[in-house]
Write an enzyme that holds these catalytic residues in place. Sequence first.
Site, PDB file in Angstrom:
ATOM      1  N   PHE A 189      42.554  42.259  40.167  1.00 23.65           N
ATOM      2  CA  PHE A 189      41.211  42.632  40.620  1.00 23.65           C
ATOM      3  C   PHE A 189      40.528  41.415  41.213  1.00 23.65           C
ATOM      4  O   PHE A 189      40.456  40.363  40.569  1.00 23.65           O
ATOM      5  CB  PHE A 189      40.347  43.196  39.487  1.00 23.65           C
ATOM      6  CG  PHE A 189      38.993  43.648  39.980  1.00 23.65           C
ATOM      7  CD1 PHE A 189      38.830  44.903  40.560  1.00 23.65           C
ATOM      8  CD2 PHE A 189      37.896  42.806  39.926  1.00 23.65           C
ATOM      9  CE1 PHE A 189      37.590  45.308  41.058  1.00 23.65           C
ATOM     10  CE2 PHE A 189      36.651  43.204  40.427  1.00 23.65           C
ATOM     11  CZ  PHE A 189      36.502  44.456  40.993  1.00 23.65           C
ATOM     12  N   ASP A 207      42.253  33.096  40.669  1.00 25.80           N
ATOM     13  CA  ASP A 207      40.989  33.793  40.463  1.00 25.80           C
ATOM     14  C   ASP A 207      40.626  33.657  38.984  1.00 25.80           C
ATOM     15  O   ASP A 207      41.140  34.381  38.135  1.00 25.80           O
ATOM     16  CB  ASP A 207      41.133  35.257  40.880  1.00 25.80           C
ATOM     17  CG  ASP A 207      39.844  36.057  40.689  1.00 25.80           C
ATOM     18  OD1 ASP A 207      38.965  35.588  39.946  1.00 25.80           O
ATOM     19  OD2 ASP A 207      39.731  37.155  41.275  1.00 25.80           O
ATOM     20  N   LYS A 226      31.241  34.857  37.266  1.00 30.36           N
ATOM     21  CA  LYS A 226      30.723  35.477  36.036  1.00 30.36           C
ATOM     22  C   LYS A 226      29.903  34.593  35.085  1.00 30.36           C
ATOM     23  O   LYS A 226      28.696  34.651  35.112  1.00 30.36           O
ATOM     24  CB  LYS A 226      31.880  36.161  35.303  1.00 30.36           C
ATOM     25  CG  LYS A 226      32.437  37.329  36.139  1.00 30.36           C
ATOM     26  CD  LYS A 226      32.957  38.481  35.324  1.00 30.36           C
ATOM     27  CE  LYS A 226      32.982  39.764  36.114  1.00 30.36           C
ATOM     28  NZ  LYS A 226      34.177  39.943  36.942  1.00 30.36           N
TER      29      LYS A 226
HETATM   30  C1  LIG Z   1      34.442  40.349  38.289  1.00 30.58           C
HETATM   31  C2  LIG Z   1      35.600  39.827  39.005  1.00 30.58           C
HETATM   32  C3  LIG Z   1      35.586  39.662  40.391  1.00 30.58           C
HETATM   33  C4  LIG Z   1      34.434  40.119  41.273  1.00 30.58           C
HETATM   34  O1  LIG Z   1      33.252  39.451  40.997  1.00 30.58           O
HETATM   35  P1  LIG Z   1      31.861  40.060  41.571  1.00 30.58           P
HETATM   36  O2  LIG Z   1      30.835  39.037  41.136  1.00 30.58           O
HETATM   37  O3  LIG Z   1      31.677  41.395  40.921  1.00 30.58           O
HETATM   38  O4  LIG Z   1      31.977  40.155  43.029  1.00 30.58           O
HETATM   39  C5  LIG Z   1      36.691  39.112  40.995  1.00 30.58           C
HETATM   40  N1  LIG Z   1      37.762  38.729  40.269  1.00 30.58           N
HETATM   41  C6  LIG Z   1      37.804  38.863  38.934  1.00 30.58           C
HETATM   42  C7  LIG Z   1      38.999  38.398  38.186  1.00 30.58           C
HETATM   43  C8  LIG Z   1      36.730  39.421  38.255  1.00 30.58           C
HETATM   44  O5  LIG Z   1      36.799  39.596  36.932  1.00 30.58           O
END
Ligand SMILES: *Cc1c(COP(=O)(O)O)cnc(C)c1O
Length: 392
Positions: free
Chosen positions: A131, A218, A247
């Site tokens: 994701f 990520d 986050k």
């Molecule tokens: C939450 C998340 C995103 C996206 O972040 P947003 O601030 O919602 O755009 C991308 N990668 C990972 C692993 C995430 O947990």
Amino acid sequence: MGNVNSHLMPTYKRLPVSFVRGQGAWLWDDQGNKYLDALCGIAVTALGHSHPAVANALADQARTLTHTSNLYRIPQQEELGEKLCALSGMARAFLCNSGAEANEAAIKIARKYGHQRDVQIPGIIVTEGGFHGRTLATLTATGSQKVQAGFEPLPLGFSRVPFNDPAAVDNMAKKDHSIVAVLVEPVQGEAGINIPSPGYLSRLREICTNNNWLLMLDEIQTGMGRTGHWFAFQRDKIIPDVVTIAKALGNGVPIGACLAQGEAAEVLTAGSHGTTFGGNPLACRAALTVIEQIERNRLVSRAGELGYRILHELQQQLRDESRITSIRGLGLMIALDFDRPCAELVTICLQQGLLINVTAEKSVRLLPPFILSNDEADLLVERLVNAIRAYN
Ligand SMILES: *Cc1c(COP(=O)(O)O)cnc(C)c1O
């Protein structure tokens, strides 16, 4: 209050509850009910709600200077860049406003890096279940048909392999000479806390190095201490080329960052990328305060300790629960898999005064704050176990 407002686009399936106040690990709804927050607004409020140091820093900065734009130097942004690089081993930071934006920056770095090496259509390897966000490029990098459906045509240049399968990445290296980077989560969050085998990231590092690819991690969910390390890659003792975070970085103030080292840190130059809000004094002051608080209170090792305590207790107390197929975690990313869809558990937990999340249909996901006391950690376990017992 119902769960639908006709003046908001119905992009979210919301629970019929609305919080009006928070303190530490606790939230209060508009009826005066109190909830233990084991989700942190999806891995965001790691320092808990209404953290006094963050609140004071925000109020002070708001009274002094909120925004000037990136047409000028921003001392708070420079200080934050330096701090993030020191913590991560990266060389340069690009500040933005969200996770998806941080990944957009990473994707742009990979593409420009490819073009600099005369690759016509540079490709990025991504994983099944990964994701990376909801913008067009990041939803294409995301390994979920549900996220992508209806938004075609999708951008080109992404190749997908199974997660935790370095051999698949190696095979791709042999057959596809347009690949320039790998983008992967060190632990998959939205897919249900998928923890790869030890050595996965080191193997990816090796393959990327051998092929002159960028290893882009990520760490939007895993970063800022949640796994018991500042960054999850530090557990594998590797250095990636690009790291994205967001986050927990602002404890609820929207901020993200794309960090890079080596050649990747030199790719984006004046005019090639930008944002109006990104890295403004207010957001950077919040992030600087978050980092200072995590350091001062040793919350990275505390996250590891709390994670172990919660995981161990859940494994003990739920060992006879035949519907649960796996209980696993890394630091304060913890999941319980059911052998069936278990979305109802969210509502049962809500009634027990506990906020959790169910992801990937069958995984209960816990992302509690780092500031839990031992008693609060035990109460979290007690309430979750009670909810699971009441669920049939
Ligand atoms: C939450 C998340 C995103 C996206 O972040 P947003 O601030 O919602 O755009 C991308 N990668 C990972 C692993 C995430 O947990």
